[in-house]
Design an enzyme around this catalytic site. Structure first.
Site, PDB file in Angstrom:
ATOM      1  N   CYS A 127       0.879  -1.159   0.000  1.00 42.99           N
ATOM      2  CA  CYS A 127       0.000   0.000   0.000  1.00 42.99           C
ATOM      3  C   CYS A 127       0.923   1.216   0.000  1.00 42.99           C
ATOM      4  CB  CYS A 127      -0.998  -0.035   1.158  1.00 42.99           C
ATOM      5  SG  CYS A 127      -0.287  -0.396   2.781  1.00 42.99           S
ATOM      6  N   THR A 128       0.699   2.200   0.856  1.00 41.58           N
ATOM      7  CA  THR A 128       1.584   3.363   0.854  1.00 41.58           C
ATOM      8  C   THR A 128       2.828   3.112   1.705  1.00 41.58           C
ATOM      9  OG1 THR A 128      -0.176   4.930   0.358  1.00 41.58           O
ATOM     10  CG2 THR A 128       1.771   5.809   1.429  1.00 41.58           C
TER      11      THR A 128
END
Length: 240
Positions: A127-128
């Site tokens: 994800c981030t």
């Protein structure tokens, strides 16, 4: 689990090696990381060498801000949050409530991500920062095949130490300035406490019987669960 060096990418590791029912988690099949947009040429080469399929769990706003273009591996975008990441800071959501939100609102997408892992190709989930959406997805996949619970929790908790300290300090200062009344914002952005993951897995067991039961309830078949086990678990020869 093995921490890996993909130059320009934070929080990269292979979860292989942890004990599991019937053996241990196979190395080289399930990797996890933060976003890949900062990968140097060497980092891109490392991804291409180890990974056949990338599962990007970020939302469209995040992808547009930090696009990733790595030729070679297949990439599947499966945004797990229904709504923007920003909204969770604005509502001062706790990690516990965030993870419950993922379980309740994104079950089909969690299953879709885990189906890719079940295909048996070397897969990188990110994800981030590789903490929350990645953490929940990887933990569910591992728990569903009977990986040792303490090892799953240890893997989740490791993220906090793998994030660059200067980044965490900068983000914490920013969040305190933007949300001075918030109680949970800093933890949401920078922390991965072991008790939070233990509570999540215990809650899944209490409500759905097991992680496999949760995946079944959201559309995964027994045949797909068997494929996930075959993909992730390798037998260990009897040393006795």
């Amino acid at each position: 689990m093995t921490v890996l060096d993909f130059d320009g990418v934070n929080n990269v590791r292979d979860v292989g090696g942890m004990p599991a029912e019937g053996g241990r988690i196979r190395s080289g099949i399930l990797l996890r990381s933060g976003q890949l947009s900062g990968a140097t040429n060497a980092g891109v080469d490392a991804v291409r060498e180890r990974v056949a399929h990338i599962v990007d769990l970020r939302d469209g706003e995040e992808v547009a801000a930090e696009p990733t273009e790595i030729d070679g591996p297949d990439t599947t975008h499966l945004p797990l949050f229904l709504g923007s990441v920003r909204s969770f800071f604005e509502t001062d959501t706790s990690l516990e409530d965030l993870y419950l939100h993922l379980l309740e609102e994104s079950g089909e997408r969690l299953v879709a991500a885990i189906r890719i892992i079940a295909a048996g190709e070397p897969t990188l989930v990110h994800c981030t920062v590789g903490k929350d959406r990645t953490g929940v997805t990887v933990a569910l996949a591992l728990a569903a095949v009977g990986a040792d619970r303490d090892a799953i929790i240890e893997d989740y908790a490791l993220t906090e130490s793998q994030l660059p300290p200067e980044r965490s300090q900068r983000i914490a200062a920013y969040l305190r300035s933007q949300h001075p009344e918030a109680v949970h914002a800093v933890a949401l952005a920078t922390q991965s406490p072991a008790p939070v993951m233990r509570a999540l897995l215990d809650g899944v067991d209490a409500r759905w019987g097991s992680a496999a039961g949760y995946l079944r309830a959201n559309g995964m078949s027994d045949a797909e669960l068997d494929a996930l086990h075959a993909s992730l678990v390798e037998p260990v020869a009897d040393q006795g």
